[in-house]
Enzyme design. Structure first.
Site, PDB file in Angstrom:
ATOM      1  CB  SER A 120     -35.052 -53.480  31.478  1.00 12.78           C
ATOM      2  OG  SER A 120     -35.286 -52.802  30.279  1.00 12.78           O
TER       3      SER A 120
ATOM      4  CG  ASP B   9     -28.125 -50.514  28.644  1.00 19.17           C
ATOM      5  OD1 ASP B   9     -28.827 -50.470  27.622  1.00 19.17           O
ATOM      6  OD2 ASP B   9     -28.537 -50.957  29.730  1.00 19.17           O
TER       7      ASP B   9
ATOM      8  CG  HIS C  26     -30.616 -53.528  28.325  1.00 13.76           C
ATOM      9  ND1 HIS C  26     -30.810 -52.373  29.047  1.00 13.76           N
ATOM     10  CD2 HIS C  26     -31.795 -54.210  28.392  1.00 13.76           C
ATOM     11  CE1 HIS C  26     -32.046 -52.348  29.524  1.00 13.76           C
ATOM     12  NE2 HIS C  26     -32.657 -53.455  29.146  1.00 13.76           N
TER      13      HIS C  26
END
Length: 378
Positions: free
Chosen positions: A154, A320, A353
């Site tokens: 991320s 995601d 995610h």
């Protein structure tokens, strides 16, 4: 509810006293070291090191290759040793280092500031690129004397992509793995995050007086209450609302995650992320940009400047909403001139995610591929 809050408070206090190593690593039979380092702008960062696997020893007498993982401490240790990335890497013969960004639970020290005044929180991800990443890379490199395999999840992907595009850390990096890269945030698929992004671009700092964005604080609770009044939002399941419908998390892992995550960050950092139609420095507005940069618009980082011979592995998911498929496509388009033999891309249709760092089957789908990717770099 009161007992759950008490347990969370007790666990958090214990973590702060003993550190991640004592709570989450050494009980499983691994050696673990706690380190602190200072950035050039005075922030003191916490790191963990797992120098070897449970079996110990060296790999054929060779020095262990260092791996630097950027996903902020405790997140990576929520599953069993057979299912979490740091311990899997250690058991496969790597020298594993875990970094914690400024402002997070274990990196809240500064040479002259405490976290209370707004001055402590006057930073965005650009400062992570400029100060934090060089500090941790240099620290690991100086300790090991070897080039480093980097893993960013991320935000950890954004800061490395930006840094490499500026030519930094190129002489210390051996390869880069980006899980759920968020280089672009133009196609967010979650309504809550979209509403929050619009608020961040607006006057949230004035509205709430927040320099620190503490997800467990009363100010953020009030902010979420306002957002959740919008129709169509499922704020009873914030994990799914924000990170997507993760396919493969177990309930105990989710509970542990909610005890410790998400971590505090600077509100300015979230404002900057909300500006990420393109990857640019913080946009202060025309007058502010003239003051800070001497030009009306902030400079744009050119990701296509990443050295084309740097081995890169990208893994992203079809569910995601933060690292959206279209946004990852924009990133890959900028890497279209990358040496084709140095760029590997994995797409997992059912992953969201958090699956990439917490899924019970991520060892088979993702982590084994990372291990093989590292071993292919000579």
């Amino acid at each position: 509810m009161a007992r759950a809050v008490l347990r969370w408070a007790e666990t958090r206090v214990q973590l702060l006293v003993d550190g991640i190593c004592a709570i989450s690593v050494t009980p499983h039979g691994y050696k673990c070291e706690e380190h602190e380092l200072q950035t050039d702008d005075g922030y003191i960062l916490n790191m963990q090191r797992i120098p070897e696997g449970r079996a110990g020893g060296s790999m054929g007498g060779q020095k262990k290759q260092p791996v630097l993982i950027q996903h902020d401490g405790i997140t990576g240790f929520m599953n069993s040793p057979e299912q979490n990335l740091p311990m899997i890497l250690a058991d496969n013969g790597f020298d594993v280092w875990i970094s914690n960004n400024r402002g997070t639970q274990f990196s809240r020290k500064h040479v002259s500031l405490d976290p209370a005044p707004p001055e402590y929180w006057d930073w965005s991800w650009v400062e992570l690129v400029t100060y934090d990443l060089p500090a941790v890379f240099g620290f690991v490199f100086n300790h090991t004397g070897q080039k480093i395999h980097y893993i960013g999840h991320s935000l950890g992907s954004l800061i490395a992509l930006t840094s490499f595009s500026e030519g930094h850390q190129a002489d210390q990096g051996k390869s880069a793995t980006f899980l759920c890269p968020i280089a672009y945030l133009s196609h967010l698929k979650t309504k809550l995050v979209l509403l929050a992004a619009k608020a961040f671009v607006g006057d949230i700092l004035k509205m709430f007086g927040m320099a620190e964005f503490n997800p467990k604080g009363p100010e953020v609770a009030a902010f979420l209450k306002i957002l959740c009044a919008n129709p169509g939002l499922n704020c009873y399941d914030l994990v799914s609302e924000i990170s997507g419908k993760n396919c493969c998390l177990n309930s105990s892992t989710i509970g542990f995650f909610l005890q410790h995550e998400p971590q505090s960050t600077a509100t300015k950092n979230l404002v900057h992320l909300a500006q990420n139609g393109v990857i640019n420095k913080y946009d202060y507005g025309r007058d502010g940009n003239l003051k800070h940069y001497g030009q009306a618009k902030p400079a744009v980082y050119n990701i296509s400047n990443i050295p084309r011979d740097l081995p890169i592995f990208i893994s992203h998911g079809g569910l995601d909403p933060l690292s959206d498929v279209e946004d990852v496509g924009l990133l890959l388009d900028l890497l279209k001139l990358h040496d084709v033999s140095k760029l590997s891309v994995q797409f997992l249709k059912s992953y969201a995610h958090l699956d990439f760092i917490m899924a019970v089957n991520a060892n088979g789908f993702v982590y084994n591929q990372i291990v093989q990717f590292f071993r292919n770099q000579h």
